[in-house]
Design a protein around this motif. Structure first.
Motif, PDB file in Angstrom:
ATOM      1  N   VAL A 141      48.249  39.843  11.258  1.00 35.27           N
ATOM      2  CA  VAL A 141      48.791  39.529   9.938  1.00 35.27           C
ATOM      3  C   VAL A 141      48.140  38.226   9.441  1.00 35.27           C
ATOM      4  O   VAL A 141      48.299  37.183  10.077  1.00 35.27           O
ATOM      5  CB  VAL A 141      50.315  39.363   9.985  1.00 35.27           C
ATOM      6  N   PRO A 142      47.414  38.278   8.328  1.00 36.93           N
ATOM      7  CA  PRO A 142      46.762  37.071   7.827  1.00 36.93           C
ATOM      8  C   PRO A 142      47.563  36.396   6.718  1.00 36.93           C
ATOM      9  O   PRO A 142      48.422  37.018   6.070  1.00 36.93           O
ATOM     10  CB  PRO A 142      45.457  37.617   7.255  1.00 36.93           C
ATOM     11  N   LEU A 143      47.303  35.122   6.512  1.00 35.85           N
ATOM     12  CA  LEU A 143      47.721  34.501   5.259  1.00 35.85           C
ATOM     13  C   LEU A 143      46.910  35.156   4.145  1.00 35.85           C
ATOM     14  O   LEU A 143      45.812  35.652   4.367  1.00 35.85           O
ATOM     15  CB  LEU A 143      47.451  32.996   5.289  1.00 35.85           C
ATOM     16  N   GLN A 144      47.465  35.158   2.941  1.00 32.62           N
ATOM     17  CA  GLN A 144      46.812  35.899   1.861  1.00 32.62           C
ATOM     18  C   GLN A 144      45.765  35.094   1.103  1.00 32.62           C
ATOM     19  O   GLN A 144      44.755  35.654   0.663  1.00 32.62           O
ATOM     20  CB  GLN A 144      47.873  36.408   0.875  1.00 32.62           C
ATOM     21  N   ASN A 145      45.981  33.807   0.932  1.00 35.74           N
ATOM     22  CA  ASN A 145      45.079  33.011   0.098  1.00 35.74           C
ATOM     23  C   ASN A 145      45.194  31.527   0.472  1.00 35.74           C
ATOM     24  O   ASN A 145      46.001  31.140   1.308  1.00 35.74           O
ATOM     25  CB  ASN A 145      45.391  33.223  -1.385  1.00 35.74           C
ATOM     26  N   ASP A 146      44.371  30.717  -0.182  1.00 33.08           N
ATOM     27  CA  ASP A 146      44.353  29.287   0.129  1.00 33.08           C
ATOM     28  C   ASP A 146      45.659  28.595  -0.242  1.00 33.08           C
ATOM     29  O   ASP A 146      46.022  27.580   0.370  1.00 33.08           O
ATOM     30  CB  ASP A 146      43.187  28.606  -0.588  1.00 33.08           C
TER      31      ASP A 146
END
Length: 332
Positions: A141-146
């Motif tokens: 599961v990644p973070l979506q954006n900065d």
């Protein structure tokens, strides 16, 4: 007993951070040490994967309620404590009520500052429990954006720089004229920079538990997905993006160094406590720049000899203001 809680137990659970705690002036050391212990206790609760997620979220809410005094029920983290592999973390959870008693003995303004930073930290931990609820090596599961990455680094460490600054201003140099806006901003970036070092060093370890702190939209911009980061052979494809985050981390640490040099020169202990993690962090980033960061078999670390050299050099140079301030550039 409270003295032992803020010394021996703190040393057992904080390791490298204990160096910073030990050098702090007595006027702020107990408050910052306790805040660290409370944050470490909540982090231990959140990370106890053997306990079901909802039970951990309930435990965090109960802990937060006790810290604020809105929950009158004494904490009993028996099951959580017995689930700890490290004895120090088990003891920490068993002694949470003692930590609450220490908090209640502080000045009301100090209590408020500690509760404020712990609120942010626990909020971030609860958010992560929800965000990564289904995460595993087979389901990254990644973070979506900065923006999510920036929020994450603030909740984990940027808010600590904010708390540290407010505590120092109130307790050590309240009368000195300073640009508090710049000082607070750089204090936040200081914390974010240290957390970015952890993120950039621990990519393989985080992926193994299904967490990717490199934002998905940035990975897609270089035609990658989080699963690609599991293969060290993909380092060349990842290098440009990775180096952009190395640059961001260095910029944050540079702001942290500016923060350190803004502090009154007679606040030697606080300046050293700030300088050491920054100098260690920048050396870590330089090493990361030369390593295959996706190779989980080689975790980048600064040796004890290198840490000792940094500490001794900073102490030796302190009377020489210009040379001392140039250390940051010299470490790169």
């Amino acid at each position: 007993m409270s003295q032992e809680l803020l010394t021996s137990l703190l040393k057992e659970v904080s390791r490298s951070f204990y160096l910073t705690m030990r050098v702090l002036p007595g006027a702020i050391r107990p408050q910052i040490s306790l805040a660290y212990l409370l944050a470490r206790a909540s982090d231990t609760i959140a990370d106890t994967a053997i306990i079901p997620l909802e039970k951990r979220r309930i435990a965090l809410a109960e802990f937060k309620g006790r810290i604020h005094g809105t929950n009158a029920t004494k904490l009993d983290f028996g099951q959580l404590a017995q689930s700890q592999g490290k004895p120090a973390e088990r003891i920490l959870l068993e002694r949470c009520e003692e930590a609450i008693t220490v908090l209640e003995g502080f000045d009301p303004e100090d209590q408020s500052r500690i509760r404020e930073v712990i609120d942010v930290i626990i909020g971030g931990q609860d958010l992560d429990l929800c965000r990564f609820a289904q995460a595993s090596k087979d389901c990254i599961v990644p973070l979506q954006n900065d923006a999510e990455l920036d929020d994450y680094t603030y909740r984990v460490a940027g808010c600590v720089g904010e708390f540290w600054t407010k505590m120092c201003r109130a307790r050590l140099f309240p009368e000195i004229e300073m640009d508090d806006g710049v000082l607070l901003e750089n204090g936040v970036r200081f914390g974010k920079g240290l957390q970015m070092v952890n993120i950039l060093r621990d990519i393989p370890a985080d992926l193994r538990i299904g967490r990717c702190y490199i934002p998905l939209d940035q990975l897609r911009s270089v035609k990658m997905v989080p699963e690609d980061l599991l293969d060290p052979a993909n380092t060349p494809r990842f290098e440009k993006l990775y180096k952009s985050y190395l640059s961001l981390a260095k910029e944050h640490l540079a702001a942290g160094w500016k923060y350190t040099t803004m502090l009154p020169h007679n606040q030697r202990r606080v300046r050293l406590a700030c300088a050491w993690p920054i100098l260690i962090g920048i050396k870590t980033l330089d090493k990361l720049e030369r390593e295959n960061v996706l190779d989980g078999s080689r975790r980048v670390k600064i040796s004890r000899a290198e840490i000792r050299s940094i500490l001794l050099r900073s102490l030796y140079l302190y009377p020489f203001s210009r040379a001392w301030e140039r250390q940051f550039c010299g470490e790169r």
